[in-house]
Design a protein around this motif. Structure first.
Motif, PDB file in Angstrom:
ATOM      1  N   VAL A  97      -4.993  -2.297  10.015  1.00  0.00           N
ATOM      2  CA  VAL A  97      -4.124  -2.158   9.022  1.00  0.00           C
ATOM      3  C   VAL A  97      -3.885  -0.761   8.703  1.00  0.00           C
ATOM      4  N   ASP A  98      -5.193   0.039   8.468  1.00  0.00           N
ATOM      5  CA  ASP A  98      -5.141   1.476   8.057  1.00  0.00           C
ATOM      6  C   ASP A  98      -4.562   2.118   8.860  1.00  0.00           C
ATOM      7  N   ARG A  99      -4.625   1.984  10.392  1.00  0.00           N
ATOM      8  CA  ARG A  99      -3.811   2.842  11.338  1.00  0.00           C
ATOM      9  C   ARG A  99      -2.303   2.399  11.365  1.00  0.00           C
ATOM     10  N   MET A 100      -2.017   1.218  11.095  1.00  0.00           N
ATOM     11  CA  MET A 100      -0.516   0.555  11.063  1.00  0.00           C
ATOM     12  C   MET A 100       0.224   1.619   9.673  1.00  0.00           C
ATOM     13  N   GLU A 101      -0.577   1.527   8.529  1.00  0.00           N
ATOM     14  CA  GLU A 101       0.073   2.334   7.516  1.00  0.00           C
ATOM     15  C   GLU A 101      -0.006   3.568   7.603  1.00  0.00           C
ATOM     16  N   ALA A 102      -0.695   4.328   8.281  1.00  0.00           N
ATOM     17  CA  ALA A 102      -0.989   5.549   8.629  1.00  0.00           C
ATOM     18  C   ALA A 102       0.330   6.071   9.559  1.00  0.00           C
ATOM     19  N   GLY A 103       0.715   5.187  10.624  1.00  0.00           N
ATOM     20  CA  GLY A 103       1.707   5.427  11.350  1.00  0.00           C
ATOM     21  C   GLY A 103       3.195   5.480  10.491  1.00  0.00           C
ATOM     22  N   PHE A 157       8.241   5.151  10.580  1.00  0.00           N
ATOM     23  CA  PHE A 157       8.367   3.770  11.000  1.00  0.00           C
ATOM     24  C   PHE A 157       6.985   3.227  11.521  1.00  0.00           C
ATOM     25  N   GLY A 158       6.943   1.931  11.619  1.00  0.00           N
ATOM     26  CA  GLY A 158       5.665   1.335  12.192  1.00  0.00           C
ATOM     27  C   GLY A 158       5.559  -0.030  12.314  1.00  0.00           C
ATOM     28  N   LEU A 159       4.494  -0.466  12.254  1.00  0.00           N
ATOM     29  CA  LEU A 159       4.381  -1.957  12.596  1.00  0.00           C
ATOM     30  C   LEU A 159       4.487  -2.741  10.990  1.00  0.00           C
ATOM     31  N   MET A 215       0.896  -1.331  -0.046  1.00  0.00           N
ATOM     32  CA  MET A 215       0.170   0.042  -0.001  1.00  0.00           C
ATOM     33  C   MET A 215       0.899   1.250   0.041  1.00  0.00           C
ATOM     34  N   GLY A 216       2.003   1.200   0.909  1.00  0.00           N
ATOM     35  CA  GLY A 216       2.803   2.291   0.847  1.00  0.00           C
ATOM     36  C   GLY A 216       4.252   1.922   0.322  1.00  0.00           C
ATOM     37  N   GLU A 217       5.086   2.918   0.125  1.00  0.00           N
ATOM     38  CA  GLU A 217       6.423   2.796   0.161  1.00  0.00           C
ATOM     39  C   GLU A 217       7.057   2.952   1.194  1.00  0.00           C
ATOM     40  N   GLY A 218       8.132   2.418   1.786  1.00  0.00           N
ATOM     41  CA  GLY A 218       8.859   2.822   2.758  1.00  0.00           C
ATOM     42  C   GLY A 218       9.729   1.757   3.267  1.00  0.00           C
ATOM     43  N   PRO A 219      10.469   1.879   4.281  1.00  0.00           N
ATOM     44  CA  PRO A 219      11.545   1.138   4.765  1.00  0.00           C
ATOM     45  C   PRO A 219      11.262  -0.352   4.954  1.00  0.00           C
ATOM     46  N   GLU A 220      11.982  -1.198   4.303  1.00  0.00           N
ATOM     47  CA  GLU A 220      11.645  -2.730   4.618  1.00  0.00           C
ATOM     48  C   GLU A 220      13.021  -3.172   5.110  1.00  0.00           C
ATOM     49  N   LEU A 221      12.690  -4.121   6.170  1.00  0.00           N
ATOM     50  CA  LEU A 221      14.011  -4.763   6.927  1.00  0.00           C
ATOM     51  C   LEU A 221      14.019  -6.305   6.639  1.00  0.00           C
ATOM     52  N   THR A 222      15.261  -6.614   6.441  1.00  0.00           N
ATOM     53  CA  THR A 222      15.443  -7.938   6.093  1.00  0.00           C
ATOM     54  C   THR A 222      16.135  -8.707   7.114  1.00  0.00           C
ATOM     55  N   THR A 223      15.831 -10.008   7.661  1.00  0.00           N
ATOM     56  CA  THR A 223      16.619 -10.836   8.421  1.00  0.00           C
ATOM     57  C   THR A 223      17.016 -12.138   7.781  1.00  0.00           C
ATOM     58  N   GLU A 224      17.738 -12.881   8.565  1.00  0.00           N
ATOM     59  CA  GLU A 224      17.986 -14.177   7.814  1.00  0.00           C
ATOM     60  C   GLU A 224      17.014 -14.805   7.127  1.00  0.00           C
ATOM     61  N   ARG A 225      15.697 -14.827   7.688  1.00  0.00           N
ATOM     62  CA  ARG A 225      14.630 -15.682   7.231  1.00  0.00           C
ATOM     63  C   ARG A 225      13.589 -14.828   6.881  1.00  0.00           C
ATOM     64  N   LEU A 226      13.428 -13.421   7.581  1.00  0.00           N
ATOM     65  CA  LEU A 226      11.981 -12.884   7.339  1.00  0.00           C
ATOM     66  C   LEU A 226      12.286 -11.446   6.446  1.00  0.00           C
ATOM     67  N   LEU A 246       7.350  -0.871  15.428  1.00  0.00           N
ATOM     68  CA  LEU A 246       7.615  -0.048  16.164  1.00  0.00           C
ATOM     69  C   LEU A 246       6.369   0.909  16.277  1.00  0.00           C
ATOM     70  N   SER A 247       5.689   1.474  17.216  1.00  0.00           N
ATOM     71  CA  SER A 247       4.740   2.311  17.112  1.00  0.00           C
ATOM     72  C   SER A 247       4.683   3.206  18.477  1.00  0.00           C
ATOM     73  N   ARG A 248       4.254   4.402  18.175  1.00  0.00           N
ATOM     74  CA  ARG A 248       4.185   5.382  19.398  1.00  0.00           C
ATOM     75  C   ARG A 248       2.845   5.113  20.277  1.00  0.00           C
ATOM     76  N   VAL A 249       3.335   5.160  21.540  1.00  0.00           N
ATOM     77  CA  VAL A 249       2.403   4.921  22.507  1.00  0.00           C
ATOM     78  C   VAL A 249       1.345   5.774  22.450  1.00  0.00           C
ATOM     79  N   SER A 250      -0.035   5.450  22.286  1.00  0.00           N
ATOM     80  CA  SER A 250      -1.157   6.508  22.139  1.00  0.00           C
ATOM     81  C   SER A 250      -1.978   6.505  23.007  1.00  0.00           C
ATOM     82  N   PHE A 251      -1.634   6.033  24.492  1.00  0.00           N
ATOM     83  CA  PHE A 251      -2.548   6.328  25.518  1.00  0.00           C
ATOM     84  C   PHE A 251      -1.884   6.787  26.459  1.00  0.00           C
ATOM     85  N   ASP A 252      -2.336   7.259  27.671  1.00  0.00           N
ATOM     86  CA  ASP A 252      -1.765   7.895  28.614  1.00  0.00           C
ATOM     87  C   ASP A 252      -1.248   6.933  29.882  1.00  0.00           C
ATOM     88  N   ALA A 253      -0.099   7.109  29.964  1.00  0.00           N
ATOM     89  CA  ALA A 253       0.553   6.287  31.044  1.00  0.00           C
ATOM     90  C   ALA A 253       1.834   6.889  31.651  1.00  0.00           C
TER      91      ALA A 253
END
Length: 186
Positions: free
Chosen positions: A51-57, A63-65, A1-12, A82-89
């Motif tokens: 999914v829409d919220r993750m993409e918006a992140g 960065f995002g999930l 859906m969007g362009e952006g950073p991809e991360l690659t590991t040995e298997r993922l 990664l996601s910004r904590v969006s509640f009060d704590a």
């Protein structure tokens, strides 16, 4: 859906979301085993909204999930990122590292492998100095992942999750942290 950073590991491959991820993600979010430590499973509409919220992140933060797929097969197995904590704590503002994988992908080391890549991005690319994670105390599988990626429990940081109803058995959450210096030494 969007362009952006991809991360690659040995298997993922950790990548941006595709329309084709929505159906398997909805099935995963309806699985009682996967959603055991959440208030309730998600409907298909709630899963799609997530999914829409993750993409918006990604668009908002850079960065995002990420959707996670197994490189060898191309199979979608869930998310990590990664996601910004969006509640009060008391520990907010903060960025959380989190994951949710399909039940068939459990027990293969995928969650810590993907989470390490997300932490590397957090510290090396984004420039964060600390990342948190949290879960219900009964969620030993997630706490095991936190331990494997070098996080430590913040024994004074346990909190009642404001998005979990009062009286619910998973309202209380444990807080884990990792700083950039600890990341560099693990």
């Amino acid at each position: 859906m969007g362009e952006g950073p991809e991360l690659t590991t040995e298997r993922l491959l950790l990548r941006r979301w595709r329309e084709s991820d929505r159906a398997p993600f909805a099935a995963m979010n309806a699985d009682p085993a996967v959603m055991e430590h959440f208030v309730n499973p998600l409907s298909e509409a709630d899963s799609d909204a997530f999914v829409d919220r993750m993409e918006a992140g990604f668009e908002r933060d850079g960065f995002g999930l990420w959707a996670v797929e197994v490189r060898e097969t191309g199979d979608f197995i869930g998310f990590t990122g990664l996601s910004r904590v969006s509640f009060d704590a008391p520990f907010v503002p903060a960025v959380e590292v989190g994951w949710r994988l399909a039940h068939h992908a459990w027990g293969r080391g995928y969650a810590p492998e993907a989470a390490r890549a997300a932490l590397g991005f957090a510290f090396e690319t984004v420039g964060l100095t600390e990342v948190v994670s949290f879960t219900a105390p009964v969620n030993q599988r997630s706490q095991s992942v936190m331990r494997k990626i070098g996080m430590r429990p913040d024994l004074d940081g346990d909190f009642d999750h404001p998005r979990v109803p009062e009286g619910h058995p998973i309202r209380r959450h444990v807080l884990w942290r990792i700083g950039v210096d600890d990341w560099r030494t693990t």
